[in-house]
Write a protein that holds these residues in place. Sequence first.
Motif, PDB file in Angstrom:
ATOM      1  N   ALA A 114      24.753  62.118  75.629  1.00  0.00           N
ATOM      2  CA  ALA A 114      24.733  61.096  74.580  1.00  0.00           C
ATOM      3  C   ALA A 114      24.065  59.849  75.141  1.00  0.00           C
ATOM      4  O   ALA A 114      24.459  59.354  76.197  1.00  0.00           O
ATOM      5  N   VAL A 115      23.084  59.323  74.455  1.00  0.00           N
ATOM      6  CA  VAL A 115      22.355  58.169  74.997  1.00  0.00           C
ATOM      7  C   VAL A 115      23.153  56.879  74.859  1.00  0.00           C
ATOM      8  O   VAL A 115      22.944  55.934  75.627  1.00  0.00           O
ATOM      9  N   LEU A 116      24.050  56.834  73.886  1.00  0.00           N
ATOM     10  CA  LEU A 116      24.889  55.663  73.656  1.00  0.00           C
ATOM     11  C   LEU A 116      26.263  56.131  73.193  1.00  0.00           C
ATOM     12  O   LEU A 116      26.420  57.262  72.731  1.00  0.00           O
ATOM     13  N   GLU A 117      27.248  55.268  73.302  1.00  0.00           N
ATOM     14  CA  GLU A 117      28.556  55.620  72.761  1.00  0.00           C
ATOM     15  C   GLU A 117      28.468  55.723  71.245  1.00  0.00           C
ATOM     16  O   GLU A 117      27.649  55.074  70.596  1.00  0.00           O
ATOM     17  N   GLY A 118      29.311  56.563  70.675  1.00  0.00           N
ATOM     18  CA  GLY A 118      29.315  56.737  69.229  1.00  0.00           C
ATOM     19  C   GLY A 118      30.321  57.792  68.835  1.00  0.00           C
ATOM     20  O   GLY A 118      31.344  57.971  69.495  1.00  0.00           O
ATOM     21  N   LYS A 119      30.011  58.505  67.752  1.00  0.00           N
ATOM     22  CA  LYS A 119      30.873  59.593  67.308  1.00  0.00           C
ATOM     23  C   LYS A 119      30.028  60.698  66.696  1.00  0.00           C
ATOM     24  O   LYS A 119      28.872  60.466  66.314  1.00  0.00           O
ATOM     25  N   ILE A 120      30.596  61.878  66.637  1.00  0.00           N
ATOM     26  CA  ILE A 120      29.880  63.006  66.040  1.00  0.00           C
ATOM     27  C   ILE A 120      29.829  62.832  64.532  1.00  0.00           C
ATOM     28  O   ILE A 120      30.863  62.779  63.866  1.00  0.00           O
ATOM     29  N   HIS A 121      28.643  62.705  64.015  1.00  0.00           N
ATOM     30  CA  HIS A 121      28.473  62.600  62.565  1.00  0.00           C
ATOM     31  C   HIS A 121      28.509  63.976  61.921  1.00  0.00           C
ATOM     32  O   HIS A 121      29.240  64.204  60.951  1.00  0.00           O
ATOM     33  N   SER A 122      27.734  64.929  62.487  1.00  0.00           N
ATOM     34  CA  SER A 122      27.645  66.268  61.901  1.00  0.00           C
ATOM     35  C   SER A 122      26.933  67.187  62.881  1.00  0.00           C
ATOM     36  O   SER A 122      26.308  66.738  63.849  1.00  0.00           O
ATOM     37  N   PHE A 123      27.016  68.476  62.617  1.00  0.00           N
ATOM     38  CA  PHE A 123      26.346  69.468  63.457  1.00  0.00           C
ATOM     39  C   PHE A 123      26.124  70.722  62.636  1.00  0.00           C
ATOM     40  O   PHE A 123      26.822  70.991  61.661  1.00  0.00           O
ATOM     41  N   ARG A 124      25.124  71.515  63.050  1.00  0.00           N
ATOM     42  CA  ARG A 124      24.773  72.713  62.290  1.00  0.00           C
ATOM     43  C   ARG A 124      23.845  73.591  63.123  1.00  0.00           C
ATOM     44  O   ARG A 124      23.100  73.086  63.959  1.00  0.00           O
ATOM     45  N   ASP A 125      23.903  74.882  62.876  1.00  0.00           N
ATOM     46  CA  ASP A 125      22.920  75.795  63.451  1.00  0.00           C
ATOM     47  C   ASP A 125      21.822  75.998  62.416  1.00  0.00           C
ATOM     48  O   ASP A 125      21.982  76.762  61.462  1.00  0.00           O
ATOM     49  N   ASN A 126      20.719  75.285  62.590  1.00  0.00           N
ATOM     50  CA  ASN A 126      19.570  75.401  61.687  1.00  0.00           C
ATOM     51  C   ASN A 126      18.705  76.561  62.165  1.00  0.00           C
ATOM     52  O   ASN A 126      17.751  76.388  62.926  1.00  0.00           O
TER      53      ASN A 126
END
Length: 230
Positions: A114-126
């Motif tokens: 992760a380049v910066l702190e944050g949170k997981i917005h979404s994920f998917r196998d495209n």
Amino acid sequence: MGPENFAEFISGLTVDYTPVVGDNFNHDDFVAIDLSENNPELMKLEMLSSEAFSLFLNNSLRKAGKKAAFGGYNEVRNLYKRSRLFNRNVDEFLNRNIHIGLDIWAAEGTEVLAVLEGKIHSFRDNANFGDYGPTIILEHEKNGRKFYTLYGHLSRNSLEGLKEGAKVRKSEKIAALGNSSENGDYAPHLHFQIMENLMGNIGDFPGVTSKLELEKYLCNCPDPNLLLKI
């Protein structure tokens, strides 16, 4: 929104090289690579097969004493002609062949950070041919301004156990690079992209655009190297 444009805002978030792959990679471990239509020999290799390009890339990195190659922002590529995911129009002005993220080519299994702190917005196998394969989007907020980073072409097991909204720390390992059987049929690499507006997308966002929409996407997706400073 602050007084500065989005590109200036992103550039001001970091001072030095910010790692996005390999927890032990440093600035000197990278070499630039040109995959544009101006480098037909490399494009022939990539269009021939992901295996052929991987072999060429690995040999080139070994000879140069480097761990990774990078490049590709606002780059016109002939590569996308191999997939109807990008090219369905007779009019070349409408076909998607301009890359609007930064590619970092490294060995399969290389850690993605992760380049910066944050949170997981979404994920998917495209999982379409020529697509991202496993993809993670992080949400960040700095100085009251929200934006997103996308990490594509990951390994499938990178998506296991993820939860939307889970917090991530800067430089935390969030994934690993996938192989050609799971990453859309490419040599192992990371597609890294920054977006101010996701435009309603979840677990996905265009990484290639057409001449028709180029200006819109360049404003929304500034050069990732403004942040990474490779």
